[in-house]
Write a protein that holds these residues in place. Structure first.
Motif, mmCIF file in Angstrom:
data_model
loop_
_atom_site.group_PDB
_atom_site.id
_atom_site.type_symbol
_atom_site.label_atom_id
_atom_site.label_comp_id
_atom_site.label_asym_id
_atom_site.label_seq_id
_atom_site.Cartn_x
_atom_site.Cartn_y
_atom_site.Cartn_z
ATOM 1 N N ASP A 102 43.087 39.953 45.713
ATOM 2 C CA ASP A 102 43.233 38.641 46.330
ATOM 3 C C ASP A 102 41.964 37.803 46.206
ATOM 4 O OD1 ASP A 102 45.783 39.264 47.036
ATOM 5 O OD2 ASP A 102 45.453 39.274 49.204
ATOM 6 N N HIS A 103 40.802 38.439 46.351
ATOM 7 C CA HIS A 103 39.551 37.698 46.486
ATOM 8 C C HIS A 103 38.695 37.692 45.222
ATOM 9 C CE1 HIS A 103 38.259 41.741 46.482
ATOM 10 N NE2 HIS A 103 37.086 41.551 47.039
ATOM 11 N N CYS A 104 39.225 38.123 44.080
ATOM 12 C CA CYS A 104 38.417 38.341 42.880
ATOM 13 C C CYS A 104 37.657 37.071 42.468
ATOM 14 C CB CYS A 104 39.305 38.799 41.723
ATOM 15 S SG CYS A 104 38.397 39.060 40.178
ATOM 16 N N PHE A 105 36.310 37.149 42.446
ATOM 17 C CA PHE A 105 35.529 35.966 42.095
ATOM 18 C C PHE A 105 35.417 35.771 40.582
ATOM 19 C CE2 PHE A 105 32.428 39.387 42.997
ATOM 20 C CZ PHE A 105 31.762 39.468 41.782
ATOM 21 N N GLU A 106 35.818 36.780 39.782
ATOM 22 C CA GLU A 106 35.828 36.651 38.327
ATOM 23 C C GLU A 106 37.255 36.427 37.799
ATOM 24 O OE1 GLU A 106 33.779 36.217 36.069
ATOM 25 O OE2 GLU A 106 31.807 36.965 36.670
#
Length: 412
Positions: free
Chosen positions: A141-145
């Motif tokens: 859900d939170h993947c910054f890439e």
């Protein structure tokens, strides 16, 4: 390249049989007498290092005064009271190398050099987050890439070796390999770290995917210090849903088990979302971490970048207060001295500013470009000498000049 093409598949979590949580040996020192003895050893080691670096009583006295001031700014009246013991080394903080080691000596040297310069360089970096692969089988859900995920790889093994060598030459005492899922390039990880020189602690960020017993052993033999394992909920189904995989919880439990078996320091990394952040969830998570025998819990705040871009994911003031209370209680309180240490950078960042943007740490993305941190993504030159013109020194200077984004709520 080891991480062959992985299809860009979104996993839909399905009901899975319960995964048992192993009960692993504790590494946080429970004995009050032993803790006191270890802290005396730390004190004596640091006095010896200060004398080795500064050589005169006057400079030693000046350094001691400035270190005291620095600790007051960072900790206030808080006193570090806990310590973990793994593979013959003692660890007081997650993002500080363990003692005794060449990495710990390098960390102290850089810290002292900021306060009372004694060497010719002005290097201040302590740690680097180095993303080595765009490949990942999950859909977190939170993947910054997220925007780079499962695109064509840029970094070769030679590039990664070049990056590690350049940062080691600048006295970096900790390097954290991330991605994507860096365990997809375990052969490269092993080769790069085995060839590195002493003076740096190496860690791998992992979901637990491909973290087999054999691979854990290979990492340890190559010279890795620890594994930071993503675990975003104490409940299996909720963690699996957050990570977009029905196997995520099982993989995390296995990774913690295998890392512990081979003598790697284990950190559990938690993205504390709005839905998760309650007092009951935090305590349940800490209880699970204690059962797993880990050394550290790292608390991260959600940030509206990557997969979260454009979303309102900031925690409420009440939830931030809950996280701060959890951190203070678990790390400095008298009732949890044998529980894992909690690392919550946001607490200190809100009080003394950010150490990113090549001040104390920075982020190198999967193209080899520099950023202030994993969440402050704005390219500031390449870390690869032959990459896009200019030198690493020029890129670092530009990053320092640009600095971090204004701090609101999110932290690394």
């Amino acid at each position: 390249m080891e991480a062959a093409l992985i299809a860009d598949i979104t996993y839909v979590p399905a009901a899975a049989p319960p995964v048992p949580v192993p009960s692993l040996p504790p590494v946080v020192v429970g004995s009050k007498v032993r803790r006191a003895f270890v802290f005396v050893l730390f004190y004596l080691a640091e006095v010896r290092l200060l004398w080795r670096f500064l050589r005169t009583p006057a400079r030693l006295k000046l350094a001691a005064a400035r270190i005291k001031e620095l600790k007051q700014v960072y900790y206030g009246n808080l006193k570090v009271r806990k310590v973990a013991h793994v593979a013959g080394r003692y660890f007081r903080e997650y993002q500080t190398p363990g003692w005794p080691s060449a990495a710990y000596d390098a960390y102290i040297a850089t810290t002292v050099n900021r306060l009372v310069p004694f060497r010719g360089d002005a290097d201040t970096l302590n740690l680097v987050f180095l993303a080595i692969t765009k490949k990942c089988p999950l859909a977190c859900d939170h993947c910054f890439e997220w925007d780079a995920l499962n695109q064509k790889e840029t970094l070769t093994r030679a590039h990664i070796q070049e990056l590690v060598a350049q940062f080691q030459a600048r006295h970096v005492s900790q390097i954290f390999f991330s991605g994507g899922e860096p365990m997809l390039r375990v052969n490269d990880l092993v080769a790069v770290v085995a060839a590195a020189r002493p003076g740096t602690d190496f860690w791998v960020f992992t979901s637990g995917f491909n973290f087999t017993r054999a691979n854990a052993r290979r990492l340890k033999q190559a010279g890795f210090t620890g594994a930071s394992i993503s675990l975003d909920h104490h409940e299996q189904a909720r963690h699996n849903a957050f990570r977009g995989s029905p196997d995520a919880f099982r993989n995390a439990m296995q990774a913690a088990t295998y890392a512990s078996e081979v003598g790697l320091v284990v950190n559990l990394a938690l993205c504390a979302t709005r839905e998760f952040t309650t007092e009951a969830n935090l305590l349940a998570y800490a209880r699970l971490a204690r059962q797993l025998g880990v050394a550290f819990i790292q608390v991260l705040e959600p940030r509206a970048v990557g997969h979260y871009a454009g979303q309102n994911v900031d925690l409420s003031p009440a939830q931030l207060a809950l996280l701060e209370d959890f951190y203070l209680k678990m790390t400095f309180g008298p009732d949890y001295l044998d529980w894992p240490l909690v690392h919550y950078y946001g607490y200190h960042q809100r009080r003394m500013g950010c150490g990113g943007a090549a001040d104390r740490f920075l982020y190198v993305d999967t193209d080899g470009d520099l950023h202030a941190c994993p969440f402050c993504q704005k390219k500031s030159g390449s870390a690869l000498c032959g990459g896009k013109g200019g030198s690493l020194d020029d890129a670092l200077a530009a990053l320092k000049t640009r600095g971090c984004h204004p701090f609101t709520q999110a932290t690394m």
